[in-house]
Design a protein around this motif. Sequence first.
Motif, PDB file in Angstrom:
ATOM      1  N   VAL A  41      82.056  64.413  17.967  1.00 54.28           N
ATOM      2  CA  VAL A  41      81.784  63.001  18.251  1.00 54.28           C
ATOM      3  C   VAL A  41      81.517  62.876  19.751  1.00 54.28           C
ATOM      4  CG1 VAL A  41      82.694  60.658  18.203  1.00 54.28           C
ATOM      5  CG2 VAL A  41      83.265  62.249  16.355  1.00 54.28           C
ATOM      6  N   VAL A  42      80.308  62.421  20.116  1.00 58.18           N
ATOM      7  CA  VAL A  42      79.933  62.331  21.530  1.00 58.18           C
ATOM      8  C   VAL A  42      79.760  60.896  22.017  1.00 58.18           C
ATOM      9  CG1 VAL A  42      78.910  64.633  21.614  1.00 58.18           C
ATOM     10  CG2 VAL A  42      77.479  62.672  20.985  1.00 58.18           C
ATOM     11  N   ALA A  43      79.765  59.926  21.125  1.00 58.78           N
ATOM     12  CA  ALA A  43      79.683  58.520  21.519  1.00 58.78           C
ATOM     13  C   ALA A  43      80.313  57.675  20.429  1.00 58.78           C
ATOM     14  CB  ALA A  43      78.236  58.092  21.738  1.00 58.78           C
ATOM     15  N   VAL A  44      81.034  56.632  20.839  1.00 59.58           N
ATOM     16  CA  VAL A  44      81.690  55.723  19.896  1.00 59.58           C
ATOM     17  C   VAL A  44      81.489  54.300  20.382  1.00 59.58           C
ATOM     18  CG1 VAL A  44      83.872  55.029  18.851  1.00 59.58           C
ATOM     19  CG2 VAL A  44      83.452  57.442  19.333  1.00 59.58           C
ATOM     20  N   ASN A  45      81.063  53.421  19.486  1.00 58.89           N
ATOM     21  CA  ASN A  45      80.889  52.007  19.799  1.00 58.89           C
ATOM     22  C   ASN A  45      81.537  51.202  18.674  1.00 58.89           C
ATOM     23  OD1 ASN A  45      80.079  49.524  20.731  1.00 58.89           O
ATOM     24  ND2 ASN A  45      77.930  49.798  20.209  1.00 58.89           N
ATOM     25  N   ARG A  46      82.705  50.635  18.945  1.00 57.54           N
ATOM     26  CA  ARG A  46      83.432  49.860  17.933  1.00 57.54           C
ATOM     27  C   ARG A  46      83.009  48.395  17.988  1.00 57.54           C
ATOM     28  NH1 ARG A  46      87.829  52.869  15.941  1.00 57.54           N
ATOM     29  NH2 ARG A  46      88.158  54.731  17.186  1.00 57.54           N
ATOM     30  N   ARG A  47      82.733  47.854  16.811  1.00 56.14           N
ATOM     31  CA  ARG A  47      82.396  46.445  16.625  1.00 56.14           C
ATOM     32  C   ARG A  47      83.326  45.878  15.564  1.00 56.14           C
ATOM     33  NH1 ARG A  47      78.765  44.598  20.440  1.00 56.14           N
ATOM     34  NH2 ARG A  47      77.476  46.364  21.038  1.00 56.14           N
ATOM     35  N   PRO A  48      83.388  44.557  15.427  1.00 54.22           N
ATOM     36  CA  PRO A  48      84.301  43.984  14.428  1.00 54.22           C
ATOM     37  C   PRO A  48      84.021  44.426  12.987  1.00 54.22           C
ATOM     38  CG  PRO A  48      83.560  42.291  15.948  1.00 54.22           C
ATOM     39  CD  PRO A  48      82.773  43.529  16.258  1.00 54.22           C
ATOM     40  N   HIS A  49      82.740  44.606  12.629  1.00 49.31           N
ATOM     41  CA  HIS A  49      82.407  44.896  11.235  1.00 49.31           C
ATOM     42  C   HIS A  49      81.944  46.325  10.982  1.00 49.31           C
ATOM     43  CE1 HIS A  49      83.026  40.798  10.057  1.00 49.31           C
ATOM     44  NE2 HIS A  49      82.231  40.390  11.029  1.00 49.31           N
ATOM     45  N   VAL A  98      88.019  58.638  14.453  1.00 51.64           N
ATOM     46  CA  VAL A  98      86.789  58.828  15.218  1.00 51.64           C
ATOM     47  C   VAL A  98      87.091  58.579  16.692  1.00 51.64           C
ATOM     48  CG1 VAL A  98      84.418  58.053  15.562  1.00 51.64           C
ATOM     49  CG2 VAL A  98      85.375  58.117  13.271  1.00 51.64           C
ATOM     50  N   ARG A  99      87.070  59.635  17.476  1.00 51.67           N
ATOM     51  CA  ARG A  99      87.287  59.520  18.922  1.00 51.67           C
ATOM     52  C   ARG A  99      86.440  60.566  19.625  1.00 51.67           C
ATOM     53  NH1 ARG A  99      91.101  62.098  16.449  1.00 51.67           N
ATOM     54  NH2 ARG A  99      92.075  63.944  17.317  1.00 51.67           N
ATOM     55  N   LEU A 100      86.119  60.332  20.873  1.00 52.97           N
ATOM     56  CA  LEU A 100      85.288  61.247  21.637  1.00 52.97           C
ATOM     57  C   LEU A 100      85.888  62.644  21.638  1.00 52.97           C
ATOM     58  CD1 LEU A 100      84.261  59.113  24.731  1.00 52.97           C
ATOM     59  CD2 LEU A 100      82.850  59.794  22.799  1.00 52.97           C
ATOM     60  N   GLY A 101      85.056  63.638  21.407  1.00 55.93           N
ATOM     61  CA  GLY A 101      85.483  65.022  21.433  1.00 55.93           C
ATOM     62  C   GLY A 101      86.074  65.537  20.141  1.00 55.93           C
ATOM     63  N   PHE A 120      75.583  56.428   6.510  1.00 54.85           N
ATOM     64  CA  PHE A 120      76.402  55.246   6.400  1.00 54.85           C
ATOM     65  C   PHE A 120      77.823  55.457   5.909  1.00 54.85           C
ATOM     66  CE2 PHE A 120      72.340  53.155   6.716  1.00 54.85           C
ATOM     67  CZ  PHE A 120      72.666  52.066   7.495  1.00 54.85           C
ATOM     68  N   ASP A 121      78.165  56.562   5.385  1.00 52.63           N
ATOM     69  CA  ASP A 121      79.517  56.706   4.862  1.00 52.63           C
ATOM     70  C   ASP A 121      80.249  57.783   5.626  1.00 52.63           C
ATOM     71  OD1 ASP A 121      79.192  56.094   1.333  1.00 52.63           O
ATOM     72  OD2 ASP A 121      78.097  55.264   2.976  1.00 52.63           O
ATOM     73  N   TRP A 122      81.394  57.464   6.134  1.00 50.80           N
ATOM     74  CA  TRP A 122      82.236  58.437   6.785  1.00 50.80           C
ATOM     75  C   TRP A 122      83.211  58.912   5.699  1.00 50.80           C
ATOM     76  CZ3 TRP A 122      83.125  60.842  11.387  1.00 50.80           C
ATOM     77  CH2 TRP A 122      84.383  61.378  11.567  1.00 50.80           C
ATOM     78  N   MET A 123      83.158  60.161   5.327  1.00 50.56           N
ATOM     79  CA  MET A 123      83.921  60.621   4.182  1.00 50.56           C
ATOM     80  C   MET A 123      85.084  61.524   4.539  1.00 50.56           C
ATOM     81  SD  MET A 123      82.480  59.130   1.704  1.00 50.56           S
ATOM     82  CE  MET A 123      83.120  59.958   0.289  1.00 50.56           C
TER      83      MET A 123
END
Length: 125
Positions: A41-49, A98-101, A120-123
Amino acid sequence: MDTLSTNTTSHVKILAFQFISLTKQPSSPPLISRAEFVGIVVAVNRRPHFLNFLIDDGTGCIPCILWLNHLESPYFSRHSPSDVRLLADAAARHASAVRLGALARVRGRITAYRVLQKVFDWMDK
């Protein structure tokens, strides 16, 4: 087995450079509709939905989305509330991993969202 036949029921293990080169032909079904990737995981952008993140497998980056709006989405209104709750809880658990690295395995349906192809699906982490 014909290597050019469409694969719509199983997750095909592909690399980022192969994913990036996929093109959608409007007059024919996609060759691959479900895929599996492994990477960092090299980038993470959390949004409400939703949770938007990038997976790098060494050959390129794959944009991914994990939807977190199961309880509010009208799409799930036709499903039983207990099933929707299970999906929402699983998505929340996966989102917390899901976190960087972090090393991640992502399996899901390939489709388009705002022009970019996404998984679209994180399994599984």
